[in-house]
Design an enzyme around this catalytic site. Sequence first.
Site, mmCIF file in Angstrom:
data_model
loop_
_atom_site.group_PDB
_atom_site.id
_atom_site.type_symbol
_atom_site.label_atom_id
_atom_site.label_comp_id
_atom_site.label_asym_id
_atom_site.label_seq_id
_atom_site.Cartn_x
_atom_site.Cartn_y
_atom_site.Cartn_z
ATOM 1 N N LEU A 6 -10.637 -1.025 7.086
ATOM 2 C CA LEU A 6 -9.613 -1.298 8.093
ATOM 3 C C LEU A 6 -8.458 -0.333 7.890
ATOM 4 C CD1 LEU A 6 -9.555 -5.200 7.928
ATOM 5 C CD2 LEU A 6 -10.612 -3.779 9.678
ATOM 6 N N ASN A 8 -5.403 -0.734 8.387
ATOM 7 C CA ASN A 8 -4.199 -1.347 7.843
ATOM 8 C C ASN A 8 -4.429 -2.043 6.500
ATOM 9 O OD1 ASN A 8 -5.714 -3.380 8.901
ATOM 10 N ND2 ASN A 8 -4.053 -4.475 9.882
ATOM 11 N N CYS A 9 -5.571 -1.802 5.872
ATOM 12 C CA CYS A 9 -5.901 -2.379 4.567
ATOM 13 C C CYS A 9 -5.349 -1.466 3.459
ATOM 14 C CB CYS A 9 -7.416 -2.529 4.444
ATOM 15 S SG CYS A 9 -8.000 -2.924 2.791
ATOM 16 N N ASP A 10 -4.535 -2.016 2.577
ATOM 17 C CA ASP A 10 -3.923 -1.218 1.500
ATOM 18 C C ASP A 10 -4.968 -0.571 0.599
ATOM 19 O OD1 ASP A 10 -1.374 -1.758 2.396
ATOM 20 O OD2 ASP A 10 -1.059 -3.429 1.008
ATOM 21 N N ARG A 13 -6.507 2.356 2.337
ATOM 22 C CA ARG A 13 -5.549 3.478 2.365
ATOM 23 C C ARG A 13 -5.530 4.212 1.027
ATOM 24 N NH1 ARG A 13 -0.285 0.711 4.896
ATOM 25 N NH2 ARG A 13 -1.212 -0.033 6.803
#
Length: 105
Positions: A6, A8-10, A13
């Site tokens: 995803l 927006n998944c830390d 990233r």
Amino acid sequence: MRLYGLKNCDTCRKALKALPKAELVDVRGDGVPGDVLTAALAQFGDALVNTRSTTWRGMDEADRNKPPLEQLKAHPSLMKRPLIVDGAKMHLGWTKDTQAALGAA
């Protein structure tokens, strides 16, 4: 190299930052190709389903009892992230072992 996760998944990233040549495929928007999902399920089994996610907690008992492939097709964000496909090799999660295997440690 493809990284399924995803945007927006830390954790995704972090993996993407450490693997600059990897291409992020957002599973919520783009999904996971059936052949990749089937191969990942064959390699990782039930570990591919993230039973600690908010998606899992929001599912009713009937959905939780469906086969993993059905669960992941209906709820792509239920997949443990990231799933990294590097040629014929697959890695699940951003663990120390995965980082070492991909030379990102």
